[in-house]
Design a protein around this motif. Structure first.
Motif, PDB file in Angstrom:
ATOM      1  N   ASN A  20       0.787  -1.221  -0.288  1.00 42.64           N
ATOM      2  CA  ASN A  20       0.175   0.117   0.031  1.00 42.64           C
ATOM      3  C   ASN A  20       0.758   1.300  -0.069  1.00 42.64           C
ATOM      4  O   ASN A  20       1.516   1.524   1.177  1.00 42.64           O
ATOM      5  CB  ASN A  20      -0.971  -0.058   1.197  1.00 42.64           C
ATOM      6  N   ASP A  22       0.055   4.435   0.120  1.00 42.84           N
ATOM      7  CA  ASP A  22      -0.075   5.652   0.955  1.00 42.84           C
ATOM      8  C   ASP A  22       0.295   5.048   2.640  1.00 42.84           C
ATOM      9  O   ASP A  22       0.682   5.884   3.133  1.00 42.84           O
ATOM     10  CB  ASP A  22      -1.833   5.587   1.041  1.00 42.84           C
ATOM     11  N   SER A  25       4.102   5.656   2.597  1.00 41.78           N
ATOM     12  CA  SER A  25       4.397   7.148   2.463  1.00 41.78           C
ATOM     13  C   SER A  25       4.222   7.627   4.066  1.00 41.78           C
ATOM     14  O   SER A  25       4.908   8.386   4.624  1.00 41.78           O
ATOM     15  CB  SER A  25       3.459   8.010   1.756  1.00 41.78           C
TER      16      SER A  25
END
Length: 689
Positions: A20, A22, A25
C-alpha cells in the motif's frame, strides 16, 4: 542533517510489492524509523521479488508487505539490506523506535520488525538465523544452537509478551482447544495482533554475537538464575524455555522491564551443536576417505583383455601400459574369458565381440547372469558397422562400446572413466556394508539393554506382581530403553527412557545412560534426587541439544506406595483392576541433559494390590493410526479401560495394548515403541459387561 551539521545522502529504501503506497508514505514520513525525518525524502525502489533489486545497491531499509510476508522472508538472505520492517496500518514502534537514522553505518547487522499477527504464522527464528549464516555473522557449526535459543526466546516474547497468554497449568485437550481459540481472537485484535515484535543481531569486535528479541507486552520479572531454576508456577507465565536458553548462550540478560531478551553467543560454541558431533565427524571423515581413496589412481585395477587375435591383445596392452596400467590379464576366446574372470575377478573387461567357441554376446549374458559379476564394467570392441549388432551387445549387458580400429586416446579415456566409477561403487558398497554392520551391532546391543520376558516375569514373581512388556524397534535405530532395578525384598525400581533423535547417536546415548543408571547408588531413597544425579552426569556427556526423557519410580509393596520422578516423560497411566478406572499421572519435568542443576520433584501416590501401572514411549501416542488420528488422552484411557474390562483384569495388559495398537499402526514405525505394565499377580478383575 546530523547533530554536527554533516549532510548525508538520502537513504535508499526497497519497497516490496504489492504494498500500500499510502501506508508506505505515512511510515516514511514519520520519525519512528528515521528520527531525523530523512525517510520523507528517501530514494525508493520497487520490486516484486528480491531479485528485482540490484545487488550492488545498498539499501538502508526494506518495507515488506503485510499481505505477502512469507514470500518476502527470502529477502533476508538475498537482499543487500540490514533492516526489514513489515508495512501494516497499526505499526507503532513506541519505545522501539527510532531504529534507524540517516547516519552512515547501520546500528544492527540485521533487524527484522514484524506484527504479532504475521510473526505468529511465520518461521521467523529459522529465517533469521539463516540470514545470519549467509551474512557471515554466525558460523554453520553454532547455527542450530542459535536457532534453538532464538526460537525459545521468540516464542516467549510472542506468546507471553505481545499476546499476554497464560499457558501455565496442565494442558488438557479442553484447555489446549480453549487456548487455541483465545490465541486466534487475540491475533485478530489490534491491541494484541497489531503489536510489534523485533529481532536484532550485532557482531561485536570481540567476535561475540548479540541477538535481542523485543516485544511490546507488559513485561515480566525473569526468574533468578540461582538457585537452580525450576519450572515456573502460576506467578509467572514466562520462563518455560528460560533454563534451556541459558544453557545454550554465553549470557542472557533482560532490558526494558523484561520486554527485551538479549542473548550473547561466543564464536567457538561448537560444543553446543545439537548433534552427536563425534559420530558426525567420523561419518564425514569416512565419506572424505571414500571420496579420495584411489579414485584418481586406478592403475592397480585388474583388467582382462579378451580377443582371439594376439596382435589385437598386444596393441590394447601396449596402449594401457603406456598410461600406467600394468595388472593385465588375457583371454584368447569366450570360454577362456569366463575362466579368467572366475580366476582373477577383474575390475574391467575389454571384450571382443567376434570370437571363436563363445562370442562376446554369450560372454556378456553369462557374466550378467552371475550376481558376482553383474556389475563388472565391460567395454565391448567391434568392427561391426551395422547398428543391429551394436544394439544387441548393449542388450546382452555391455557397459560401453568402442569401434575398431582402436583409438589410443579414446581407449584410455574410457578405461579410466569406467575404472573410476567401478572403484567408487566398490568403496561405497564397502562403506555401506561396514555402516550397516555397525548399525546392526548397535541394534543388537540396544536390544540387550531391554529385559527379556523370562527376566522381568521372574523379577515380578519375586515381588508378587505380574509384569508385561512389549518393545519394538523402529525402522531407524532409536533411543528407547526400559528396565527394572530390584532394591530390596519390598521395593522395586522401574524406569523408561526415550532419547531424542535416531541413528547411532541416539543408540550411543542410550548406552551411556544405561551405564550411569547402574553406576549410581541410592536408587531407592528418593527418585527426584536420583534423577538429579543422573542429569548432572549426563549433562557432561552430551552435546547441547541432545537430551532424554525419563521416568524413574519405586514400587513399595510393604507400604503400598509408588514414588516417582519424571523428566518430561509421557504421562503414566494408573488404573484399578477391579473397577477398570484409569487416570493420567503427572509426567512433567526438565529433560535430562538440558540443564546441569535441574531439580526433579518426587511424587508419591497409593499403589495397592488393586492398582496397575502403565508406562509407554511417545510412539504409542504420536503414531497416526489407520483412522488418521492419534491414540492420546481420553482415547488411550478408553482403550486401556476396555482391555481391562473385556479381559477381566488380564495380567498381560501391555501385550494386549500392543496388539491393538499394532493392528492399526503403520507397518514401519518411525520411533521405538515401548509399553510396560505392572500389577499384582493375584487380582480378579472386573466382569465384562
Amino acid at each position: 542533517m546530523s547533530p554536527a551539521g554533516e549532510t548525508f545522502p538520502r537513504p535508499r529504501v526497497a519497497i516490496a510489492e504489492p504494498v500500500n503506497h499510502d501506508r508506505v508514505s505515512a511510515i516514511l514520513a514519520g520519525k519512528q524509523i528515521f528520527d531525523d525525518g530523512a525517510g520523507a525524502e528517501a530514494d525508493l525502489s520497487f520490486g516484486r521479488s528480491p531479485e528485482d533489486f540490484q545487488h550492488g545497491n545498498r539499501y538502508q531499509l526494506c518495507l515488506i508487505p503485510q499481505e505477502s510476508s512469507r514470500e518476502w522472508l527470502g529477502a533476508l538472505v538475498r537482499l543487500n539490506c540490514n533492516y526489514f520492517i513489515e508495512s501494516f496500518d497499526q505499526i507503532d514502534l513506541r519505545d522501539l523506535g527510532p531504529i534507524r537514522t540517516a547516519q552512515r553505518g547501520a546500528k544492527w547487522d540485521l533487524l527484522v520488525c514484524m506484527s504479532t499477527q504475521s510473526a505468529y504464522q511465520l518461521p521467523m527464528a529459522r529465517k533469521f538465523v539463516t540470514a545470519l549464516r549467509h551474512r557471515g555473522i554466525i558460523h554453520d557449526t553454532i547455527a542450530p544452537t542459535v536457532e534453538m535459543a532464538v526460537q525459545e526466546a521468540f516464542a516467549n516474547s510472542l506468546v507471553h509478551g505481545n499476546l499476554e497468554l497464560d499457558t501455565t497449568g496442565h494442558l488438557t485437550m479442553d484447555r489446549f482447544n480453549a487456548l487455541g481459540e483465545e490465541t486466534a481472537r487475540r491475533l485478530e485484535a489490534p491491541a494484541y495482533g497489531g503489536r510489534v515484535i523485533m529481532l536484532t543481531a550485532k557482531k561485536r569486535r570481540n567476535g561475540n554475537v548479540e541477538i535481542s528479541i523485543n516485544d511490546q507486552g507488559n513485561g515480566f520479572t525473569p526468574p533468578p538464575e540461582k538457585p537452580a531454576p525450576k519450572l515456573p508456577g502460576s506467578e509467572s507465565t514466562f520462563g518455560r524455555g528460560l533454563p534451556l536458553i541459558r544453557s545454550l548462550c554465553q549470557n542472557v540478560s533482560f532490558e526494558r522491564g523484561g520486554r527485551t531478551i538479549k542473548l550473547t553467543f561466543t564464536p567457538d560454541t561448537k560444543a553446543s551443536m545439537p548433534l552427536n558431533s563425534n559420530f558426525a565427524a567420523g561419518v564425514e571423515e569416512a565419506e572424505k576417505a571414500i571420496g579420495e581413496s584411489d579414485l584418481r589412481n586406478p592403475r592397480d585395477a585388474t583388467i582382462l583383455i579378451a580377443d582371439d587375435a594376439m596382435i589385437s591383445r598386444e596393441i590394447i596392452a601396449s596402449y594401457l601400459r603406456s598410461d600406467g596400467f600394468t595388472n593385465l590379464v588375457f583371454a584368447k576366446d569366450g570360454e577362456d574369458a569366463l575362466e579368467q574372470v572366475r580366476k582373477h575377478n577383474p575390475d574391467l573387461i575389454i571384450l571382443d565381440i567376434i570370437m571363436p567357441k563363445m562370442d562376446g554376446y554369450a560372454v556378456c549374458k553369462a557374466l550378467r547372469a552371475d550376481p558376482a559379476y553383474a556389475e563388472t564394467p565391460i567395454i565391448a570392441q567391434t568392427a561391426l558397422e551395422e547398428n543391429e549388432g551394436r544394439t544387441r551387445i548393449f542388450e546382452d549387458g555391455a557397459t560401453d562400446l568402442i569401434l575398431k580400429p582402436l583409438n589410443k586416446a579414446e581407449l584410455i579415456a574410457r578405461t579410466r572413466i569406467h575404472l573410476e566409477n567401478r572403484l567408487l561403487v566398490k568403496q561405497l558398497q564397502a562403506y555401506q556394508e561396514r555402516t550397516q554392520s555397525e548399525l546392526e551391532l548397535a541394534r543388537d546391543m540396544q536390544e540387550m539393554l531391554i529385559p527379556k520376558p523370562e527376566q522381568y516375569r521372574g523379577i515380578g514373581l519375586d515381588y508378587g506382581m505380574t509384569i508385561s512388556a512389549s518393545f519394538q524397534m523402529s525402522s531407524e535405530l532409536g533411543g528407547d530403553m526400559w528396565g527394572l532395578a530390584p532394591i530390596d525384598k519390598d521395593r522395586l525400581g522401574v524406569y523408561i527412557v526415550d532419547f531424542a533423535g535416531h541413528g547411532l547417536g541416539a543408540a550411543l546415548n542410550t548406552f551411556r545412560l544405561h551405564s550411569l543408571i547402574w553406576s549410581e547408588e541410592d536408587r531407592g531413597e528418593d527418585p527426584g534426587t536420583y534423577l538429579e544425579a543422573l542429569n548432572r552426569h549426563l549433562k557432561g556427556l552430551l552435546p547441547v541439544g541432545q537430551y532424554a526423557t525419563m521416568l524413574y519410580g519405586v514400587i513399595d509393596r510393604a507400604k503400598e506406595t509408588f514414588r516417582y520422578a519424571s523428566a518430561a516423560c509421557t504421562s503414566p497411566v494408573l488404573g484399578n483392576i477391579k473397577t477398570g478406572s484409569t487416570v493420567f499421572l503427572d509426567g512433567s519435568g526438565v529433560p535430562l541433559g538440558v540443564i546441569r542443576d535441574a531439580q526433579y520433584e518426587t511424587r508419591e501416590l497409593t499403589f495397592t494390590t488393586d492398582n496397575f501401572l502403565l508406562l509407554y514411549s511417545d510412539a504409542l501416542i504420536e503414531t497416526v493410526l489407520d483412522d488418521g488420528v492419534f491414540l492420546e488422552d481420553d482415547r488411550l484411557l478408553k482403550m486401556v479401560h476396555n482391555i481391562v474390562t473385556e479381559t477381566n483384569g488380564s495380567t498381560d495388559l501391555a501385550s494386549n495394548l500392543a496388539d491393538q495398537f499394532m493392528d492399526r499402526a503403520p507397518v514401519k514405525l518411525h520411533d521405538d515403541f515401548t509399553v510396560v505394565s505392572l500389577q499384582s499377580a493375584d487380582i480378579s478383575g472386573p466382569k465384562a459387561s
